[in-house]
Design an enzyme around this catalytic site. Structure first.
Site, PDB file in Angstrom:
ATOM      1  N   ASP A  12      11.389  51.537  60.789  1.00  0.00           N
ATOM      2  CA  ASP A  12      11.210  51.053  59.240  1.00  0.00           C
ATOM      3  C   ASP A  12      11.560  49.583  59.073  1.00  0.00           C
ATOM      4  O   ASP A  12      11.977  49.321  57.920  1.00  0.00           O
ATOM      5  CB  ASP A  12      11.596  51.796  57.997  1.00  0.00           C
ATOM      6  CG  ASP A  12      11.056  53.235  58.389  1.00  0.00           C
ATOM      7  OD1 ASP A  12       9.903  53.346  58.902  1.00  0.00           O
ATOM      8  OD2 ASP A  12      11.713  54.540  58.021  1.00  0.00           O
ATOM      9  N   LYS A  15       7.936  46.527  61.300  1.00  0.00           N
ATOM     10  CA  LYS A  15       7.289  46.148  62.296  1.00  0.00           C
ATOM     11  C   LYS A  15       5.587  46.078  61.931  1.00  0.00           C
ATOM     12  O   LYS A  15       5.157  45.231  62.605  1.00  0.00           O
ATOM     13  CB  LYS A  15       7.308  47.442  63.386  1.00  0.00           C
ATOM     14  CG  LYS A  15       8.735  47.460  63.830  1.00  0.00           C
ATOM     15  CD  LYS A  15       8.909  48.905  64.880  1.00  0.00           C
ATOM     16  CE  LYS A  15       8.611  50.001  64.125  1.00  0.00           C
ATOM     17  NZ  LYS A  15       9.548  50.465  63.228  1.00  0.00           N
ATOM     18  N   GLY A  39       5.237  55.218  60.207  1.00  0.00           N
ATOM     19  CA  GLY A  39       4.489  54.739  58.923  1.00  0.00           C
ATOM     20  C   GLY A  39       4.692  53.333  58.849  1.00  0.00           C
ATOM     21  O   GLY A  39       5.905  52.726  58.776  1.00  0.00           O
ATOM     22  N   HIS A  40       3.734  52.489  59.318  1.00  0.00           N
ATOM     23  CA  HIS A  40       3.820  51.179  59.214  1.00  0.00           C
ATOM     24  C   HIS A  40       2.823  50.489  58.016  1.00  0.00           C
ATOM     25  O   HIS A  40       1.728  50.896  57.712  1.00  0.00           O
ATOM     26  CB  HIS A  40       3.154  50.622  60.538  1.00  0.00           C
ATOM     27  CG  HIS A  40       3.903  50.834  61.633  1.00  0.00           C
ATOM     28  ND1 HIS A  40       3.657  50.520  63.008  1.00  0.00           N
ATOM     29  CD2 HIS A  40       4.879  51.529  61.819  1.00  0.00           C
ATOM     30  CE1 HIS A  40       4.458  51.151  63.963  1.00  0.00           C
ATOM     31  NE2 HIS A  40       5.300  51.715  63.107  1.00  0.00           N
ATOM     32  N   GLN A 198       8.933  53.450  65.633  1.00  0.00           N
ATOM     33  CA  GLN A 198      10.272  53.987  65.523  1.00  0.00           C
ATOM     34  C   GLN A 198      11.268  52.707  65.649  1.00  0.00           C
ATOM     35  O   GLN A 198      10.702  51.733  65.614  1.00  0.00           O
ATOM     36  CB  GLN A 198      10.748  55.054  66.422  1.00  0.00           C
ATOM     37  CG  GLN A 198      10.268  56.385  66.148  1.00  0.00           C
ATOM     38  CD  GLN A 198       8.438  56.575  66.441  1.00  0.00           C
ATOM     39  OE1 GLN A 198       8.091  56.444  67.719  1.00  0.00           O
ATOM     40  NE2 GLN A 198       7.762  56.826  65.424  1.00  0.00           N
TER      41      GLN A 198
HETATM   42  P1  GDP Z   1       7.920  49.801  59.895  1.00  0.00           P
HETATM   43  O1  GDP Z   1       7.950  51.388  60.096  1.00  0.00           O
HETATM   44  O2  GDP Z   1       8.666  49.123  60.827  1.00  0.00           O
HETATM   45  O3  GDP Z   1       6.555  49.137  60.032  1.00  0.00           O
HETATM   46  O4  GDP Z   1       8.266  49.526  58.390  1.00  0.00           O
HETATM   47  P2  GDP Z   1       7.791  50.512  56.959  1.00  0.00           P
HETATM   48  O5  GDP Z   1       6.317  49.838  56.714  1.00  0.00           O
HETATM   49  O6  GDP Z   1       7.988  51.861  57.344  1.00  0.00           O
HETATM   50  O7  GDP Z   1       8.755  49.889  55.918  1.00  0.00           O
HETATM   51  C1  GDP Z   1       9.119  48.684  55.828  1.00  0.00           C
HETATM   52  C2  GDP Z   1       8.880  48.539  54.075  1.00  0.00           C
HETATM   53  O8  GDP Z   1       9.326  47.232  53.701  1.00  0.00           O
HETATM   54  C3  GDP Z   1       7.491  48.484  53.709  1.00  0.00           C
HETATM   55  O9  GDP Z   1       7.414  48.968  52.345  1.00  0.00           O
HETATM   56  C4  GDP Z   1       7.035  46.856  53.772  1.00  0.00           C
HETATM   57  O10 GDP Z   1       5.922  46.500  53.073  1.00  0.00           O
HETATM   58  C5  GDP Z   1       8.246  46.238  53.293  1.00  0.00           C
HETATM   59  N1  GDP Z   1       8.676  44.835  53.672  1.00  0.00           N
HETATM   60  C6  GDP Z   1       8.414  44.355  55.158  1.00  0.00           C
HETATM   61  N2  GDP Z   1       9.062  43.112  55.367  1.00  0.00           N
HETATM   62  C7  GDP Z   1       9.652  43.008  54.196  1.00  0.00           C
HETATM   63  C8  GDP Z   1      10.620  42.036  53.598  1.00  0.00           C
HETATM   64  O11 GDP Z   1      10.849  41.037  54.251  1.00  0.00           O
HETATM   65  N3  GDP Z   1      11.123  42.171  52.204  1.00  0.00           N
HETATM   66  C9  GDP Z   1      10.827  43.170  51.478  1.00  0.00           C
HETATM   67  N4  GDP Z   1      11.372  43.138  50.265  1.00  0.00           N
HETATM   68  N5  GDP Z   1       9.964  44.183  51.750  1.00  0.00           N
HETATM   69  C10 GDP Z   1       9.702  44.180  53.115  1.00  0.00           C
HETATM   70  P1  IMO Z   2       8.457  53.801  62.350  1.00  0.00           P
HETATM   71  O1  IMO Z   2       7.401  53.720  63.248  1.00  0.00           O
HETATM   72  C1  IMO Z   2      12.084  55.809  60.765  1.00  0.00           C
HETATM   73  C2  IMO Z   2      13.088  59.680  62.569  1.00  0.00           C
HETATM   74  C3  IMO Z   2      12.805  61.213  61.863  1.00  0.00           C
HETATM   75  C4  IMO Z   2      13.647  62.043  62.432  1.00  0.00           C
HETATM   76  C5  IMO Z   2      13.724  61.559  63.841  1.00  0.00           C
HETATM   77  C6  IMO Z   2      12.673  62.607  64.899  1.00  0.00           C
HETATM   78  O2  IMO Z   2       7.859  54.150  60.932  1.00  0.00           O
HETATM   79  O3  IMO Z   2       9.595  53.028  62.211  1.00  0.00           O
HETATM   80  P2  IMO Z   2      10.412  62.946  64.855  1.00  0.00           P
HETATM   81  O4  IMO Z   2       9.460  63.577  63.936  1.00  0.00           O
HETATM   82  O5  IMO Z   2       9.853  61.670  65.472  1.00  0.00           O
HETATM   83  O6  IMO Z   2      10.690  64.077  66.039  1.00  0.00           O
HETATM   84  O7  IMO Z   2      11.843  62.651  64.091  1.00  0.00           O
HETATM   85  O8  IMO Z   2      13.017  60.210  64.123  1.00  0.00           O
HETATM   86  N1  IMO Z   2      11.674  58.728  62.799  1.00  0.00           N
HETATM   87  C7  IMO Z   2      11.747  57.799  62.092  1.00  0.00           C
HETATM   88  N2  IMO Z   2      12.247  57.004  61.256  1.00  0.00           N
HETATM   89  N3  IMO Z   2      10.836  55.318  61.059  1.00  0.00           N
HETATM   90  C8  IMO Z   2      10.114  56.057  62.068  1.00  0.00           C
HETATM   91  O9  IMO Z   2       8.868  55.342  62.474  1.00  0.00           O
HETATM   92  C9  IMO Z   2      10.253  57.317  62.449  1.00  0.00           C
HETATM   93  N4  IMO Z   2       9.905  58.266  63.379  1.00  0.00           N
HETATM   94  C10 IMO Z   2      10.630  59.226  63.414  1.00  0.00           C
HETATM   95  O10 IMO Z   2      12.973  60.839  60.547  1.00  0.00           O
HETATM   96  O11 IMO Z   2      15.049  61.681  62.238  1.00  0.00           O
HETATM   97 MG    MG Z   3       7.958  53.127  58.913  1.00  0.00          MG
END
Ligand code: GDP
Ligand code: IMO
Ligand code: MG
Length: 408
Positions: A12, A15, A39-40, A198
């Site tokens: 999270d 990416k 979840g991206h 991840q």
């Molecule tokens: P990922 O799994 O690495 O793709 O990241 P996620 O989408 O799960 O979580 C990142 C969250 O932060 C999302 O809600 C993005 O819209 C938000 N986000 C990404 N970059 C920034 C940033 O520089 N600042 C803020 N405030 N939010 C960001």
């Molecule tokens: P992105 O790509 C954050 C965590 C789960 C749990 C552990 C194992 O959005 O960054 P699993 O279902 O993979 O067997 O769970 O890994 N986890 C993540 N945490 N971002 C993710 O993906 C994750 N994918 C798995 O919460 O702790």
């Molecule tokens: Mg994510």
């Protein structure tokens, strides 16, 4: 050129946003690991897209996307996601390909995943998407791959209920299936962007085992899942937040605590919207853990770092970062291997002056306040790794380069 974007924390990090930003110059985007546990999020022109399986390059209508060989794919989840994208006006047909070697998540896996985690003495807090089950089946050589759907001998071995399930998706999937080795060989010399899921600390080998996911989210995973050799990876970018988050269970040495930090965790969670994209769970928050980040730089040969969420600290008077661990009285800058040591580790912190002004409109490094620059310079110095891209908000436009990413 092969450019890798991977998570440098516990996932999270942003990416998806960074891949979408860099995709404008890429020809092909290859998601190399994980499954629907990811979840991206991408925000552009006021629209938010949430992706789990589909590479983030899909939002740009000119990009070719590949779901790589080391992914574990739930076909139902995939086609739901694709239908959602169509509803949001994204035309993905003819642009999205799936490696024939990728493994499938069959219907029973999700329930088994949930039940297994419940039975654990210390549950991992999995996403319940059947990820660990699919990778276990793969490792024990009992998995079922995309290519096996079209192989009579393999298909005949399936349980009837799995056949009924797969029949629903077979015809839609078939035109998307490629032999990824040759698909990538044809793209040699082009701009290929490898998208991790991840983060390095959730990697099966390098992460905080057993509180990890089951795929290779490390940089080496880009070669494995992207069907190219490791020597062909030209640059590896590690995305990290200005602070630290974790969703699910497991050790978190730099976590904010009520006693030391008061309400800071809630403040950061609300400003940063720190809730899981896949499960909606609140993410635990803490100081940036530089011990862990340096370990990730070392073990993943990061070419540079990508900083996100620095804007979340805009209204904070003092910013702290964890620079060492105190493990039962012993101060160390090494990231330990055992959960016991990680759980015992107390963060040794360094305090930085806050900037108390909004940086969400910054367009260059020079636009950042002196105090922000000091925090960033310390991160670079501590990790021995340059920051090459900075993100100051969720929108695609709230991103700028410090260095040119697409040059070797
Ligand atoms: P990922 O799994 O690495 O793709 O990241 P996620 O989408 O799960 O979580 C990142 C969250 O932060 C999302 O809600 C993005 O819209 C938000 N986000 C990404 N970059 C920034 C940033 O520089 N600042 C803020 N405030 N939010 C960001
Ligand atoms: P992105 O790509 C954050 C965590 C789960 C749990 C552990 C194992 O959005 O960054 P699993 O279902 O993979 O067997 O769970 O890994 N986890 C993540 N945490 N971002 C993710 O993906 C994750 N994918 C798995 O919460 O702790
Ligand atoms: Mg994510």
């Amino acid at each position: 050129m092969n450019l890798v974007v991977m998570g440098a924390q516990w996932g999270d990090e942003g990416k998806g946003k960074i891949v979408d930003y860099l995709a404008s110059e890429a020809e092909t985007v290859i998601r190399f690991s994980g499954g629907a546990n990811a979840g991206h999020t991408i925000v552009t022109n006021g629209v938010t897209y949430k992706l789990h399986l589909v590479p983030s390059g899909i939002i740009d209508k000119n990009k070719i996307c590949l779901m790589g060989s080391a992914m574990v794919i739930d076909p139902e989840g995939l086609f739901n996601e694709l239908d959602n994208l169509s509803n949001q006006g994204i035309d993905w047909k003819g642009r999205l390909f799936v490696s024939d070697r990728a493994h499938l998540v069959l219907p029973s896996y999700k329930q088994i995943d949930i039940e297994m985690d419940k039975k654990r003495k210390s549950p991992i807090g999995t996403t319940g998407r059947g990820i660990g089950v699919a990778y276990s089946q793969k490792a024990s050589r009992d998995g079922f791959r995309v290519c096996d759907i079209f192989d009579e001998q393999m298909y005949s071995r399936l349980e009837d209920e799995d056949k009924v399930f797969l029949e629903k998706f077979k015809a839609r999937l078939e035109p998307m299936v490629v032999n990824a080795a040759y698909f990538m060989a044809q793209r040699k010399g082009q701009k290929n962007l490898f998208e991790g899921a991840q983060g390095a600390l959730l990697d099966l080998d390098g992460g905080t085992y057993p509180f990890v996911s089951s795929g290779f989210s490390c940089s080496a995973g880009a070669a494995i899942g992207g069907s190219v050799g490791p020597a062909s990876l030209d640059k590896i970018l590690g995305v990290f937040k200005a602070y630290q988050t974790r969703v699910g269970n497991g050790p978190f040495p730099s976590a904010f605590t009520k006693e030391k930090d008061g309400d800071l965790e809630n403040t950061i969670r609300e400003i940063g919207n720190e809730y899981g994209v896949t499960t909606g769970r609140p993410r635990k928050c803490g100081y940036l853990d530089l011990v862990a980040l340096k370990y990730v730089c070392l073990t993943n040969s990061l070419s540079s770092l990508v900083l996100t969420h620095i804007d979340v600290y805009d209204g904070i008077d003092e910013v702290k970062a964890c620079v060492a661990y105190d493990i039962n009285g012993k101060i160390t800058e090494e990231f330990p291997s055992t959960v016991s040591d990680l759980e015992a580790a107390k963060p040794v912190t360094k305090t930085f002056k806050g900037w108390n002004t909004s940086i969400t409109g910054a367009k260059s490094y020079a636009d950042l306040p002196k105090e922000t620059q000091e925090y960033l310079e310390f991160i670079e110095e501590y990790t021995g790794t340059k920051i090459s891209i900075i993100s100051v908000g969720p929108d695609r436009d709230q991103t700028f380069n410090v260095d040119e990413p697409w040059t070797k």
